[in-house]
Design an enzyme around this catalytic site. Structure first.
Site, PDB file in Angstrom:
ATOM      1  N   LYS A  15      22.733  -1.488 119.941  1.00 19.28           N
ATOM      2  CA  LYS A  15      23.699  -1.689 118.867  1.00 19.28           C
ATOM      3  C   LYS A  15      22.990  -2.072 117.568  1.00 19.28           C
ATOM      4  CE  LYS A  15      27.582  -3.730 119.958  1.00 19.28           C
ATOM      5  NZ  LYS A  15      28.600  -4.789 120.235  1.00 19.28           N
ATOM      6  N   ARG A  26      22.887  -0.792 133.565  1.00 18.75           N
ATOM      7  CA  ARG A  26      23.405  -0.288 132.308  1.00 18.75           C
ATOM      8  C   ARG A  26      23.148   1.213 132.227  1.00 18.75           C
ATOM      9  NH1 ARG A  26      20.814  -2.673 127.197  1.00 18.75           N
ATOM     10  NH2 ARG A  26      21.794  -0.842 126.295  1.00 18.75           N
ATOM     11  N   GLU A  40      31.894  -7.657 121.958  1.00 14.26           N
ATOM     12  CA  GLU A  40      31.718  -8.458 120.746  1.00 14.26           C
ATOM     13  C   GLU A  40      32.057  -7.565 119.560  1.00 14.26           C
ATOM     14  OE1 GLU A  40      28.328 -11.059 118.326  1.00 14.26           O
ATOM     15  OE2 GLU A  40      27.812 -10.022 120.197  1.00 14.26           O
TER      16      GLU A  40
END
Length: 586
Positions: A275, A265, A39
């Site tokens: 983020k 992850r 994104e």
């Protein structure tokens, strides 16, 4: 984990590669198509590097292709700068995507038509509840769900309302399109999730064409299907979203539907990969920007001097599993250091200069011309002894000329009046030491200021020890140095972790009660020693380095000439990683 060479091509046997091998062997897929779908609402960080290496890596290993697709479904948080930065990061890491860059926004027309199809099938409806009401009425944890008053509206009513949404009749938050699944489903993600919302925002790709935008969970599986993705690789937090991934693919209908696979992850100690919090660090001015060398962003690591080879090697070493865990940050440093050992020239830099005056310099160096020494290449011009040394001890990188003068600098830590146990450098008890690439030096006197700090050393050199061992005695230790008159002032930045671990914050000051939760957490965990700026002196060859050139400062660390601020007239170097560490790979 092993100690194979960087970018090893040895077979990897993680569960994802096993699945791919089985799918190819069974004929389920003729070829492999993966994607990396960031994104564009920020810069990539070390966690994304793992995903990049996996998606592009398996595509290459199995002769497939990997698409770069931007999940640009939220124009309020996205920027073209982020798009450009992400493309640069992927290429810098050594990967190339298949064909043109793709965007979810490029599929908006088709996604809209499929949303209409869902409505026509009775699988979607327009809801006028507020976001808070939708959240409350989903229920959960013993609280029953409450269906929307609009859940049983007719297909004709929903088609008209969705058309009104598209045409801008509603304000943001007044209407959404929801999938009609099961309000009592055990998985909260299946309780009629929102798939379209109203957003009156300019989009960096589509401009002002749309005022409704699809949600990620709707756009992502359908974008995978459009592109013919065979293996949609996501991190474990998307595991609970997979049932909806499969639901929407099934309801729209595809002959060869994609399948989602989840892997753990990347979590590294002392490293922030949220983020949202990384953005707060930038917005709060805690760091100088997304490319601050303390940031775990690809931009920050690139400016720090980390190599793409080191990052790829790190991702190979940690492997791919389905179990979350915490990776030792020293493993990352090990991989980066490994990539630097045989690729960086050497040089000398004194980070904390201590002046040394060599009282017998003229007479000792003047005798150099009368000494026959094939080990040392040097030239004395009457003022400076120019020593020629290789830029790398084992590789052919050319030579550098090092000026040796009457006054030099050594590091302040290389002389102690009262040395600790095991100290092997200069002290009144051990006044003699070898200068790197030069003579044996003996300290005859030291001077202190009013605070008792040593500010100057008076010394002599053994004229017979240029390239030779001293006669009749053994000198322990070698230290680096720089000419005081020909050395070049430089700014050198040393780094520690930007943030402390939870068990390290006890001594931090109390947090201001007026701060929000993220800001409070950041200030509580900030490492006050994350950045140390030294006004150093470097040998001339280092000062003329090109921006982005990496070096090993002998006895110090690996450094890079800063890509933003470094110049010949004002050299700036960032510490990459230390020379040694206790970490050993298995």
């Amino acid at each position: 984990m092993n100690n194979q060479p960087l970018d090893s091509t040895a077979d990897k046997n993680d569960f994802i590669r096993t699945i791919i091998r089985d799918d190819l062997a069974s004929g389920k897929h003729d070829s492999i198509v993966t994607r990396f779908p960031p994104e564009p609402n920020g810069y990539l960080h070390i966690g994304h590097v793992k995903s990049i290496c996996l998606n592009f890596g398996v595509a290459k290993e199995f002769a497939g292709v990997c698409n770069l697709r931007f999940d640009d479904t939220n124009p309020t948080a996205e920027k073209q700068d982020f798009v450009d930065g992400i493309k640069q990061d992927v290429q810098w890491l050594g990967f190339e995507w298949a064909g043109d860059v793709r965007y979810a926004s490029g599929y908006f027309d088709q996604l809209y038509q499929w949303a209409v199809q869902l409505i026509e099938q009775g699988d979607a409806y327009v809801d006028f509840q507020t976001p808070d009401e939708i959240r409350e009425n989903r229920g959960g944890f013993g609280k029953p769900s409450v269906a929307s008053p609009q859940r049983n509206a007719t297909i004709a009513e929903n088609l008209a309302r969705f058309d009104d949404m598209k045409n801008g009749k509603y304000k943001e938050g007044e209407a959404v399109l929801r999938a009609k699944i099961d309000m009592n489903h055990a998985n909260m993600n299946m309780r009629d999730p929102v798939i379209y919302r109203v957003m009156h925002a300019h989009h960096h790709q589509t401009g002002d064409k749309w005022c409704i935008y699809p949600m990620y969970d709707y756009a992502h599986p359908l974008s995978d299907a459009i592109e013919g993705i065979t293996h949609s690789l996501c991190t474990l937090e998307f595991e609970d979203h997979r049932p909806f991934y499969d639901w929407v693919i099934d309801k729209v209908g595809f002959d060869k539907p994609p399948h989602q696979y989840e892997f753990s992850r990347l979590n590294i100690d002392h490293t922030l990969t949220s983020k949202r919090k990384l953005k707060r660090l930038v917005d709060m001015g805690v760091v100088s920007g997304w490319d601050d060398p303390r940031m775990p962003t690809v931009a920050g690591m690139r400016r720090r001097g980390y190599t793409p080879e080191g990052l790829r090697d790190f991702c190979e070493r940690i492997g791919i599993t389905k179990s979350d865990g915490l990776v030792d940050h020293r493993m990352l440093e090990f991989s980066v250091r490994k990539s630097l050992e045989d690729s960086t020239a050497r040089g000398m830099a004194v980070l904390r200069p201590l002046k040394v005056v060599i009282t017998n310099f003229d007479e000792a160096v003047a005798k150099f011309a009368t000494l026959k020494n094939e080990k040392t290449v040097a030239e004395f011009d009457g003022e400076v002894l120019w020593l020629t040394q290789p830029k790398h001890p084992h590789l052919d990188m050319g030579n550098r000329r090092i000026p040796f003068t009457k006054t030099i600098y050594i590091d302040q830590t290389d002389f102690e009046i009262e040395p600790p146990a095991g100290y092997k450098r200069l002290s009144p008890q051990n006044p003699e030491i070898r200068l790197r690439n030069s003579y044996v030096l003996k300290v005859d006197e030291y001077k202190t200021d009013d605070n008792g700090q040593v500010v100057e050393l008076i010394a002599t050199i053994d004229e017979k020890t240029l390239g030779n061992n001293p006669e009749g005695r053994k000198v322990k230790g070698v230290i680096h140095w720089v000419s005081a008159s020909h050395g070049v002032p430089a700014t050198v930045r040393l780094y520690e972790h930007l943030l402390l671990e939870d068990d390290e914050i006890a001594d931090n000051p109390p947090v201001d009660d007026t701060l929000d939760a993220d800001a409070a957490w950041i200030y509580q965990h900030l490492n006050p020693n994350s950045l140390t700026v030294c006004q150093a002196v470097v040998e001339p060859d280092l000062a003329t380095a090109a921006a982005g050139e990496r070096f090993q400062f002998e006895r110090e660390s690996y450094f890079i000439a800063d890509t933003v601020e470094h110049s010949d007239s004002s050299p700036v170097f960032n510490q990459i990683v230390g020379l040694k560490d206790s970490f050993k790979p298995e």
